[in-house]
Design a protein around this motif. Structure first.
Motif, PDB file in Angstrom:
ATOM      1  N   VAL A   1      33.929  25.119  23.074  1.00 48.43           N
ATOM      2  CA  VAL A   1      33.411  24.566  21.826  1.00 48.43           C
ATOM      3  C   VAL A   1      32.787  25.672  20.978  1.00 48.43           C
ATOM      4  O   VAL A   1      33.085  25.812  19.790  1.00 48.43           O
ATOM      5  N   ILE A   2      31.936  26.486  21.602  1.00 48.65           N
ATOM      6  CA  ILE A   2      31.222  27.522  20.852  1.00 48.65           C
ATOM      7  C   ILE A   2      32.205  28.548  20.290  1.00 48.65           C
ATOM      8  O   ILE A   2      32.046  29.026  19.166  1.00 48.65           O
ATOM      9  N   GLU A   3      33.230  28.869  21.066  1.00 54.76           N
ATOM     10  CA  GLU A   3      34.152  29.910  20.634  1.00 54.76           C
ATOM     11  C   GLU A   3      35.206  29.411  19.641  1.00 54.76           C
ATOM     12  O   GLU A   3      35.747  30.198  18.868  1.00 54.76           O
ATOM     13  N   ASN A   4      35.521  28.122  19.642  1.00 51.13           N
ATOM     14  CA  ASN A   4      36.647  27.641  18.838  1.00 51.13           C
ATOM     15  C   ASN A   4      36.304  26.655  17.733  1.00 51.13           C
ATOM     16  O   ASN A   4      37.161  26.334  16.919  1.00 51.13           O
ATOM     17  N   LYS A   5      35.085  26.128  17.728  1.00 57.46           N
ATOM     18  CA  LYS A   5      34.762  25.106  16.737  1.00 57.46           C
ATOM     19  C   LYS A   5      33.669  25.599  15.792  1.00 57.46           C
ATOM     20  O   LYS A   5      33.040  26.618  16.049  1.00 57.46           O
ATOM     21  N   ARG A   6      33.450  24.820  14.728  1.00 60.88           N
ATOM     22  CA  ARG A   6      32.349  25.138  13.820  1.00 60.88           C
ATOM     23  C   ARG A   6      31.075  24.573  14.403  1.00 60.88           C
ATOM     24  O   ARG A   6      30.956  23.355  14.566  1.00 60.88           O
ATOM     25  N   VAL A   7      30.158  25.455  14.745  1.00 59.11           N
ATOM     26  CA  VAL A   7      28.980  25.074  15.528  1.00 59.11           C
ATOM     27  C   VAL A   7      27.717  25.419  14.745  1.00 59.11           C
ATOM     28  O   VAL A   7      27.675  26.417  14.045  1.00 59.11           O
ATOM     29  N   PHE A   8      26.699  24.557  14.848  1.00 58.82           N
ATOM     30  CA  PHE A   8      25.383  24.976  14.332  1.00 58.82           C
ATOM     31  C   PHE A   8      24.293  24.465  15.265  1.00 58.82           C
ATOM     32  O   PHE A   8      24.517  23.555  16.055  1.00 58.82           O
ATOM     33  N   ILE A   9      23.135  25.137  15.185  1.00 58.78           N
ATOM     34  CA  ILE A   9      21.975  24.657  15.932  1.00 58.78           C
ATOM     35  C   ILE A   9      20.959  24.156  14.925  1.00 58.78           C
ATOM     36  O   ILE A   9      20.924  24.613  13.780  1.00 58.78           O
ATOM     37  N   LEU A  10      20.151  23.224  15.347  1.00 55.14           N
ATOM     38  CA  LEU A  10      19.241  22.536  14.441  1.00 55.14           C
ATOM     39  C   LEU A  10      17.995  23.393  14.188  1.00 55.14           C
ATOM     40  O   LEU A  10      17.393  23.891  15.144  1.00 55.14           O
ATOM     41  N   LYS A  11      17.623  23.522  12.923  1.00 58.83           N
ATOM     42  CA  LYS A  11      16.437  24.310  12.524  1.00 58.83           C
ATOM     43  C   LYS A  11      16.502  25.730  13.075  1.00 58.83           C
ATOM     44  O   LYS A  11      15.535  26.230  13.663  1.00 58.83           O
ATOM     45  N   GLU A  12      17.656  26.354  12.850  1.00 57.90           N
ATOM     46  CA  GLU A  12      17.883  27.702  13.358  1.00 57.90           C
ATOM     47  C   GLU A  12      16.797  28.676  12.907  1.00 57.90           C
ATOM     48  O   GLU A  12      16.412  29.582  13.648  1.00 57.90           O
ATOM     49  N   ASP A  13      16.289  28.455  11.669  1.00 57.85           N
ATOM     50  CA  ASP A  13      15.322  29.379  11.092  1.00 57.85           C
ATOM     51  C   ASP A  13      14.017  29.458  11.885  1.00 57.85           C
ATOM     52  O   ASP A  13      13.241  30.384  11.719  1.00 57.85           O
ATOM     53  N   LEU A  14      13.759  28.493  12.748  1.00 57.14           N
ATOM     54  CA  LEU A  14      12.508  28.525  13.514  1.00 57.14           C
ATOM     55  C   LEU A  14      12.596  29.446  14.725  1.00 57.14           C
ATOM     56  O   LEU A  14      11.605  29.677  15.405  1.00 57.14           O
ATOM     57  N   ASN A  15      13.800  29.939  15.016  1.00 57.53           N
ATOM     58  CA  ASN A  15      13.995  30.859  16.134  1.00 57.53           C
ATOM     59  C   ASN A  15      13.602  30.274  17.494  1.00 57.53           C
ATOM     60  O   ASN A  15      13.121  30.980  18.378  1.00 57.53           O
ATOM     61  N   THR A  16      13.779  28.958  17.632  1.00 57.03           N
ATOM     62  CA  THR A  16      13.531  28.338  18.937  1.00 57.03           C
ATOM     63  C   THR A  16      14.734  28.528  19.864  1.00 57.03           C
ATOM     64  O   THR A  16      14.640  28.336  21.052  1.00 57.03           O
ATOM     65  N   ARG A  17      15.855  28.892  19.310  1.00 60.37           N
ATOM     66  CA  ARG A  17      17.104  29.155  20.028  1.00 60.37           C
ATOM     67  C   ARG A  17      17.541  28.016  20.946  1.00 60.37           C
ATOM     68  O   ARG A  17      17.572  28.150  22.174  1.00 60.37           O
ATOM     69  N   PRO A  18      17.856  26.868  20.349  1.00 56.81           N
ATOM     70  CA  PRO A  18      18.288  25.710  21.149  1.00 56.81           C
ATOM     71  C   PRO A  18      19.555  26.007  21.951  1.00 56.81           C
ATOM     72  O   PRO A  18      20.390  26.815  21.525  1.00 56.81           O
ATOM     73  N   LYS A  19      19.701  25.331  23.070  1.00 57.63           N
ATOM     74  CA  LYS A  19      20.963  25.372  23.816  1.00 57.63           C
ATOM     75  C   LYS A  19      21.694  24.040  23.656  1.00 57.63           C
ATOM     76  O   LYS A  19      22.409  23.578  24.533  1.00 57.63           O
ATOM     77  N   PHE A  20      21.479  23.425  22.507  1.00 60.30           N
ATOM     78  CA  PHE A  20      22.086  22.156  22.132  1.00 60.30           C
ATOM     79  C   PHE A  20      22.872  22.431  20.855  1.00 60.30           C
ATOM     80  O   PHE A  20      22.289  22.730  19.821  1.00 60.30           O
ATOM     81  N   TYR A  21      24.198  22.381  20.959  1.00 64.80           N
ATOM     82  CA  TYR A  21      25.061  22.847  19.876  1.00 64.80           C
ATOM     83  C   TYR A  21      25.753  21.668  19.207  1.00 64.80           C
ATOM     84  O   TYR A  21      26.531  20.961  19.842  1.00 64.80           O
ATOM     85  N   TYR A  22      25.454  21.470  17.922  1.00 63.78           N
ATOM     86  CA  TYR A  22      26.179  20.481  17.144  1.00 63.78           C
ATOM     87  C   TYR A  22      27.466  21.135  16.670  1.00 63.78           C
ATOM     88  O   TYR A  22      27.466  22.310  16.303  1.00 63.78           O
ATOM     89  N   PHE A  23      28.562  20.376  16.700  1.00 67.62           N
ATOM     90  CA  PHE A  23      29.814  20.983  16.249  1.00 67.62           C
ATOM     91  C   PHE A  23      30.707  19.949  15.585  1.00 67.62           C
ATOM     92  O   PHE A  23      30.446  18.735  15.643  1.00 67.62           O
ATOM     93  N   TYR A  24      31.712  20.455  14.903  1.00 71.00           N
ATOM     94  CA  TYR A  24      32.721  19.607  14.269  1.00 71.00           C
ATOM     95  C   TYR A  24      34.051  19.954  14.899  1.00 71.00           C
ATOM     96  O   TYR A  24      34.555  21.058  14.699  1.00 71.00           O
TER      97      TYR A  24
ATOM     98  N   LEU B   1      27.442  18.502  20.857  1.00 68.35           N
ATOM     99  CA  LEU B   1      27.570  17.167  20.285  1.00 68.35           C
ATOM    100  C   LEU B   1      28.465  17.209  19.056  1.00 68.35           C
ATOM    101  O   LEU B   1      28.168  17.922  18.104  1.00 68.35           O
ATOM    102  N   ASP B   2      29.548  16.467  19.128  1.00 71.90           N
ATOM    103  CA  ASP B   2      30.577  16.494  18.090  1.00 71.90           C
ATOM    104  C   ASP B   2      30.210  15.526  16.963  1.00 71.90           C
ATOM    105  O   ASP B   2      30.367  14.312  17.098  1.00 71.90           O
ATOM    106  N   LEU B   3      29.725  16.086  15.853  1.00 71.62           N
ATOM    107  CA  LEU B   3      29.303  15.234  14.742  1.00 71.62           C
ATOM    108  C   LEU B   3      30.495  14.566  14.058  1.00 71.62           C
ATOM    109  O   LEU B   3      30.326  13.569  13.359  1.00 71.62           O
ATOM    110  N   SER B   4      31.699  15.102  14.245  1.00 71.86           N
ATOM    111  CA  SER B   4      32.854  14.453  13.633  1.00 71.86           C
ATOM    112  C   SER B   4      33.313  13.250  14.461  1.00 71.86           C
ATOM    113  O   SER B   4      34.180  12.500  14.030  1.00 71.86           O
ATOM    114  N   ARG B   5      32.762  13.047  15.642  1.00 74.55           N
ATOM    115  CA  ARG B   5      33.149  11.919  16.478  1.00 74.55           C
ATOM    116  C   ARG B   5      32.081  10.833  16.577  1.00 74.55           C
ATOM    117  O   ARG B   5      32.388   9.649  16.614  1.00 74.55           O
TER     118      ARG B   5
END
Ligand code: SF4
Ligand code: SF4
Lengths: 308, 181
Positions: free
Chosen positions: A283-306, A94-98
């Motif tokens: 997207v994962i290889e070329n953009k700035r990507v983060f996952i939500l609440k990474e610290d919880l170690n739920t390991r989402p497969k939903f990637y927010y990116f810019y 999901l592209d947060l810049s868009r």
């Protein structure tokens, strides 16, 4: 998390049927369908967990459900059971810049996935955030309603099920009515869910929703292309959530999820994480990507990116 | 976990097979992948450019008009077009071809059709063009593992005024306290 995998692969063996018989003996006839309840009610009462159904049992269950829904909504309804595709692990971007926060995805999802219109259930929530504060969930506003979006100084973050690789919702379910499939989609067997809502408490993303009342789904708006583990009509008292449109994506070729198709700005990306040429891998290889609440170690497969 | 259960070679082989299968199924619809030349044209099904009704072909009117290549403000026709896209640095004939009005024109003089306008946009917006070709900028519809449709730049961005215009949002969700249980 070998534990999680084992649990997912080998469903709990004690049959609910035995347990419920015991419960029924204790509580008496109150817990059972009335004595002149139709045969289909009894059948659904004694139905096994979806993962334990043999081929023949499965066909009977599907036939029963298709008839039940067909009668109820006055049109032919398909209840699919397509298994995971080999070599596919779904990922979402999901592209947060868009994203402009227009909520087209919210209502596109409701129409595709047969959520209750009244009482209202939305699988996607769009959060309005302050550009100055960044992703600060304490400041998130879900009920924004200006005449036009995007609003100056804000950005928007839609949240739905993150299809965690280590899903806490699955771990807490006392009857294993919810599990992670091999293609990475966490699903619910609505005929097995007992409505305890433990999973809702465990999910850190507010992605699960409960049918407090009989879902209000007008027949004319009912989408008859369904999957057993996805958008088939739900009964009262069960939990539901986003499945990446399992009824669409588990086909060759399979359609993009409804939210991807409806987004007017193309902020939503979807594909196979195991395919190095997929959009999501790019997207994962070329953009700035983060996952939500990474610290919880739920390991989402939903990637927010810019993208910019 | 996954890596242990499927040796990498097996996964790779399966993917190769899958890729071969996909391209066999839709030979001319495969996206322009990495490594293809920058000028390679993506082979997506794109809908027709969003012309103002009745305006195309431009030559219907222009065939009787003698081209005037001098930079000026138009006063008779096309007055509703207000350039808000690097105005001052360019005017009509930097993008529209002076001899063939049904074509666009690249800086190298090459003429292209309106259905290839992404080549024109990509001259300046190389980063967006790159992302668009791999499906990251812009919107794809259709099949995630098969035939896709792709929008042209001009379906979302008015080329004369390309900023994306704000739109009304759909209604906010009902607050939990207002949902009757
Ligand atoms: S439809 Fe697209 S732009 Fe609109 S809120 Fe959803 S993700 Fe954002
Ligand atoms: S986001 Fe919530 S519902 Fe979805 S898999 Fe993770 S814990 Fe479960």
């Amino acid at each position: 998390m070998p534990n999680g995998e084992d649990r997912a692969d080998r469903p709990f063996r004690m049959s609910r049927r035995k347990m419920m018989k015991g419960v029924a003996a204790v509580l008496g006839a109150m817990a059972l369908p009335g004595k002149d309840a139709p045969a289909s009610v009894w059948e659904s009462f004694f139905q096994k967990n979806f993962r334990e159904l043999s081929g023949g049992d499965k066909a009977r269950v599907i036939a029963r459900l298709e008839k039940e829904y067909g009668d109820k909504y006055g049109k032919p309804v398909k209840v699919g059971t397509a298994p995971p595709l080999e070599g596919v692990l779904y990922g979402y971007g999901l592209d947060l810049s868009r994203c402009i926060g227009c909520r087209r995805c919210v209502y596109g999802c409701v129409a595709e996935n047969n959520q209750s219109r009244n009482p209202q259930i939305h699988w996607i929530r769009v959060l309005q955030l302050n550009k100055e504060r960044g992703v600060d969930l304490e400041e998130a506003e879900e009920y924004y309603n200006p005449s036009k979006v995007p609003e100056k100084g804000h950005f928007y973050m839609p949240v739905q099920c993150q299809q965690c690789e280590s899903p806490p919702c699955v771990k807490v379910c006392p009857v294993q009515a919810t599990w992670k499939e091999r293609d990475g989609i966490t699903v619910v067997d609505y005929n097995w869910c007992i409505g305890c809502r433990y999973c809702m408490a465990a999910c850190p993303y507010g992605a699960r929703h409960f049918n407090w009342k009989k879902p209000g789904l007008p027949a004319a708006e009912m989408n008859p292309a369904t999957h057993y583990l996805g958008n088939r009509p739900r009964p009262v008292g069960v939990v539901e959530k986003c499945t990446f449109c399992i009824q669409r994506v588990r086909n060759v070729p399979g359609r993009y999820p409804a939210c991807v198709e409806v987004c007017p700005v193309g902020a939503r990306k979807f594909g196979n994480l195991l395919d190095p040429d997929s959009e999501i891998r790019y997207v994962i290889e070329n953009k700035r990507v983060f996952i939500l609440k990474e610290d919880l170690n739920t390991r989402p497969k939903f990637y927010y990116f810019y993208a910019t | 976990m996954r890596g242990n259960r499927f040796p990498a070679a097996v996964v790779a082989a399966a993917l190769c097979l899958a890729a071969g299968f996909a391209s066999a199924a839709s030979p001319e619809k495969t996206p322009a992948g990495k490594g293809t030349a920058a000028a390679a044209v993506p082979q997506f099904a794109v809908p027709k450019p969003p012309f103002t009704p009745g305006i195309f072909p431009c030559s219907d009117c222009h065939k009787d008009i003698k081209p005037n290549p001098n930079r000026r403000e138009l006063t008779d026709e096309h007055t509703s077009i207000v350039l808000n896209h690097a105005q001052g640095q360019r005017w009509c004939l930097d993008c529209h071809d002076v001899t063939n009005r049904d074509k666009l024109r690249l800086v190298n003089g090459q003429r292209i059709g309106f259905d290839e306008s992404y080549l024109l946009c990509g001259q300046c917006h190389g980063d967006k063009y790159r992302d668009w070709k791999v499906g990251v900028h812009g919107k794809r519809t259709g099949m995630w593992n098969g035939e896709k449709q792709y929008l042209l730049c001009v379906h979302c961005h008015n080329p004369h005024d390309p900023g994306y215009k704000p739109i009304p949002p759909m209604p906010p969700p009902v607050r939990p306290e207002d949902i009757r249980k």
